[in-house]
Design an enzyme around this catalytic site. Structure first.
Site, mmCIF file in Angstrom:
data_model
loop_
_atom_site.group_PDB
_atom_site.id
_atom_site.type_symbol
_atom_site.label_atom_id
_atom_site.label_comp_id
_atom_site.label_asym_id
_atom_site.label_seq_id
_atom_site.Cartn_x
_atom_site.Cartn_y
_atom_site.Cartn_z
ATOM 1 N N CYS A 67 -8.445 -25.862 4.885
ATOM 2 C CA CYS A 67 -9.052 -26.575 4.210
ATOM 3 C C CYS A 67 -10.992 -27.419 4.412
ATOM 4 O O CYS A 67 -10.024 -28.030 6.283
ATOM 5 C CB CYS A 67 -7.750 -27.987 3.441
ATOM 6 S SG CYS A 67 -8.868 -29.199 2.670
ATOM 7 N N ARG A 92 0.667 -33.349 -3.671
ATOM 8 C CA ARG A 92 0.003 -32.857 -5.407
ATOM 9 C C ARG A 92 -0.894 -32.530 -3.979
ATOM 10 O O ARG A 92 -1.127 -32.260 -3.647
ATOM 11 C CB ARG A 92 0.026 -33.799 -5.890
ATOM 12 C CG ARG A 92 -0.834 -34.923 -5.367
ATOM 13 C CD ARG A 92 -1.876 -36.301 -6.484
ATOM 14 N NE ARG A 92 -2.415 -37.473 -6.287
ATOM 15 C CZ ARG A 92 -2.224 -38.029 -4.830
ATOM 16 N NH1 ARG A 92 -1.282 -38.393 -4.743
ATOM 17 N NH2 ARG A 92 -3.797 -38.824 -5.035
ATOM 18 N N CYS A 97 -9.003 -27.625 -1.375
ATOM 19 C CA CYS A 97 -8.993 -26.816 -0.881
ATOM 20 C C CYS A 97 -7.894 -25.351 -2.143
ATOM 21 O O CYS A 97 -8.534 -24.464 -2.242
ATOM 22 C CB CYS A 97 -8.239 -26.558 0.087
ATOM 23 S SG CYS A 97 -6.692 -27.186 0.104
ATOM 24 N N TRP A 449 7.049 14.247 0.872
ATOM 25 C CA TRP A 449 5.069 13.815 1.055
ATOM 26 C C TRP A 449 5.330 12.941 -0.379
ATOM 27 O O TRP A 449 4.644 11.591 -0.071
ATOM 28 C CB TRP A 449 4.502 14.801 1.488
ATOM 29 C CG TRP A 449 2.959 14.576 0.919
ATOM 30 C CD1 TRP A 449 1.920 14.113 1.786
ATOM 31 C CD2 TRP A 449 2.132 13.948 -0.124
ATOM 32 N NE1 TRP A 449 0.824 13.904 2.077
ATOM 33 C CE2 TRP A 449 1.281 14.543 -0.270
ATOM 34 C CE3 TRP A 449 2.505 14.263 -1.409
ATOM 35 C CZ2 TRP A 449 -0.065 13.955 -0.082
ATOM 36 C CZ3 TRP A 449 1.677 13.817 -2.524
ATOM 37 C CH2 TRP A 449 0.665 13.862 -1.686
ATOM 38 N N TYR A 453 4.265 9.139 -0.389
ATOM 39 C CA TYR A 453 2.994 8.566 -0.789
ATOM 40 C C TYR A 453 2.823 7.273 -2.206
ATOM 41 O O TYR A 453 2.446 6.266 -2.465
ATOM 42 C CB TYR A 453 1.958 9.575 -0.851
ATOM 43 C CG TYR A 453 0.742 9.405 -1.771
ATOM 44 C CD1 TYR A 453 -0.095 9.157 -0.878
ATOM 45 C CD2 TYR A 453 0.448 9.537 -3.066
ATOM 46 C CE1 TYR A 453 -1.685 8.835 -1.051
ATOM 47 C CE2 TYR A 453 -1.141 8.492 -3.249
ATOM 48 C CZ TYR A 453 -1.767 8.153 -2.675
ATOM 49 O OH TYR A 453 -2.721 8.713 -3.093
ATOM 50 N N ASP A 469 2.039 15.314 5.654
ATOM 51 C CA ASP A 469 0.275 15.539 4.916
ATOM 52 C C ASP A 469 -0.582 16.284 6.179
ATOM 53 O O ASP A 469 -0.586 15.490 7.391
ATOM 54 C CB ASP A 469 -0.514 13.922 4.857
ATOM 55 C CG ASP A 469 -2.059 14.175 3.956
ATOM 56 O OD1 ASP A 469 -1.497 14.060 3.043
ATOM 57 O OD2 ASP A 469 -2.331 13.993 4.999
#
Length: 509
Positions: A67, A92, A97, A449, A453, A469
């Site tokens: 902020c 509150r 910000c 694999w 992924y 891979d």
């Protein structure tokens, strides 16, 4: 004060654990002490944005660490692990910000997985027992878990999320008050108005009048999502561009934007995401037809673009390895591009088995054209929705194979579609990577694999790693050679718990 940071009145403060220093970014769940929090606040350190919130006793307002207001005295500050804890203590939100913009500080544990579901509107219907059953706990156990981690009950947490989301809509969109109330999960406008005014000491209409007006072409709703900098947006776009499903997704490199068609339940529409210049924010334009599902939709956008990552923490860990350090230094802001829809990404992963990226993208376009539903959008090239699981589950494998697939792979797509239609891609909160991979591998034709992924991009496991891979095996090998899968897995052990990010660093040169 106990070791868990409890104090009377439901307040939860950071009091112990981390040394009084902010020289290193926090982990996903830091136990910051009071002095560390205040130093981060004084420095307006973006690495801590969303990790904690500061309640200022002299004003009754709570803020993000970034902020721009004058830094309050340390004696006037209280530090909270969540916005809900700050509001439960009577503070509150700051109008400057805007705590609702803060990136999340999520962990791979049960409490934060439940929090994420609540943030997406899981308790908007008020059915705590249903959520508890999905998690695998009793409602009493669920309440205890959230109290322990956040200092608030599930109902208090959900109420704060609804109010903050309504505040976001009031300040960023021109939605009518009724639509704001219902989009934020309130059962009635009257209840929304009363609770908003009581909690924030300002009427919703008054807040809207003070907010800047934003207009957008095509009547789209324009919202903003924050992230911790840096963010290598151009590298993420390059990665997505080569894998975009034709007619469903598009990437405009010159406009630095990503766009796609959207289907959430029975509602359909589109979205476009673009980074905001000179701000750590992503602007998301959404078609008005999706106003009723904005809470879960924006949560999915956050996951797709990995907005809740803490790049400083991830990169500090990975930079200890010289193989990855130079890549990170050359292009900081590493992210793992996710997926808006898990089934869509899972299908794309199966299509990518034993073919090039370009070949898989071509096959995906054919699948969309053959089995997807046509739609109308104002976005160039976006003309279809991705096929639903039920549609592919009911299809003849021979019809799927006609797009250019081996019959066995077409059968895998049918099996995957049945798996997804039965809820197979919806993991229970707190599920481990090993459980997720084992569950995926139960689908015929999905091996290690593919499962890794999918877990990495669709299910958002930061330590998923497809060691099988070929590209990773070559990139990790010294002298232009190639590691075996076992050798690469051993090499990647030091990258844990961020192996997915290491994979992206190696893939995205």
């Amino acid at each position: 004060m106990s070791e868990n940071g409890w104090q009377g009145g439901g307040r939860q403060e950071y009091k112990c654990g981390m040394p009084a220093s902010i020289s290193s970014p926090p982990s996903a769940s830091p136990a910051l002490d009071r002095l560390s929090c205040y130093r981060a606040l004084s420095a307006r350190d973006a690495r801590f944005d969303g990790v904690f919130f500061t309640g200022v006793k002299t004003t009754g307002i709570y803020c993000r660490p970034v902020c721009g207001v004058k830094t309050p005295r340390e004696s006037s500050c209280e530090f909270f692990s969540s916005a809900a804890a700050a509001e439960a203590a009577g503070f509150r939100p700051c109008l400057r910000c805007r705590p609702e913009l803060a990136p999340y500080a999520l962990q791979q544990n049960l409490a934060h997985a439940v929090w994420q579901r609540i943030a997406g509107g899981a308790l908007n219907d008020g059915k705590l027992e249903r959520l508890a059953a999905e998690v695998g706990l009793s409602s009493r156990q669920l309440r205890r878990v959230l109290l322990q981690h956040f200092g608030v009950t599930p109902v208090e947490l959900a109420q704060t999320q609804r109010l903050l989301f309504a505040k976001k809509l009031l300040q960023e969109t021109g939605l009518p008050m009724t639509e704001v109330a219902f989009a934020a999960g309130f059962g009635s406008v009257r209840r929304f108005n009363a609770l908003f005014a009581a909690r924030y000491r300002i009427a919703p209409g008054e807040l809207r009048r003070s907010a800047p007006r934003r207009t957008c072409a095509d009547g789209a709703l324009t919202l903003r999502l924050a992230y911790r900098p840096p963010y290598d947006w151009d590298r993420v776009l390059r990665y997505l561009s080569g894998r975009a499903a034709a007619k469903v997704e598009s990437v405009d490199a010159s406009a630095r934007s990503y766009a796609r068609s959207i289907r959430v339940g029975e509602l359909t529409g589109w979205l476009r995401a673009t980074p905001v210049e000179h701000r750590s924010q992503l602007q998301v334009e959404v078609s008005p037809s999706l106003a009723g599902v904005l809470m879960p939709l924006l949560g999915r956008v956050r996951q797709q673009f990995d907005l809740d990552a803490n790049p400083a923490a991830i990169e500090a860990h990975l930079a200890a390895d010289s193989l990855i350090a130079d890549r990170i230094a050359a292009s900081p802001g590493l992210r793992v591009p996710g997926a808006f829809d898990a089934f869509e990404l899972a299908v794309r992963a199966v299509l990518g088995q034993q073919v090039s990226v370009a070949g898989a993208t071509t096959l995906c376009g054919r699948l969309v054209e053959r089995f997807g539903d046509a739609c109308e959008t104002p976005l160039a090239g976006i003309t279809h929705h991705f096929p639903l699981p039920a549609r592919l589950a009911a299809a003849d494998p021979a019809d799927i194979a006609a797009i250019g697939l081996p019959r066995a792979r077409a059968a895998t797509l049918c099996a995957l579609a049945r798996f997804a239609a039965g809820g197979g891609l919806q993991l229970r909160p707190g599920a481990s990577l090993e459980q997720a991979v084992a569950r995926l591998k139960s689908v015929p034709g999905i091996g290690e694999w593919t499962a890794q992924y999918i877990a990495m991009r669709a299910l958002r496991f930061p330590d998923a790693f497809p060691a099988g891979d070929l590209g990773l095996q070559k990139q990790a090998a010294p002298g232009g050679g190639r590691l075996t899968e076992k050798q690469l897995a051993a090499r990647a052990h030091a990258w844990s718990p961020w192996r997915a990010y290491a994979a992206l660093a190696l893939w995205m040169e």
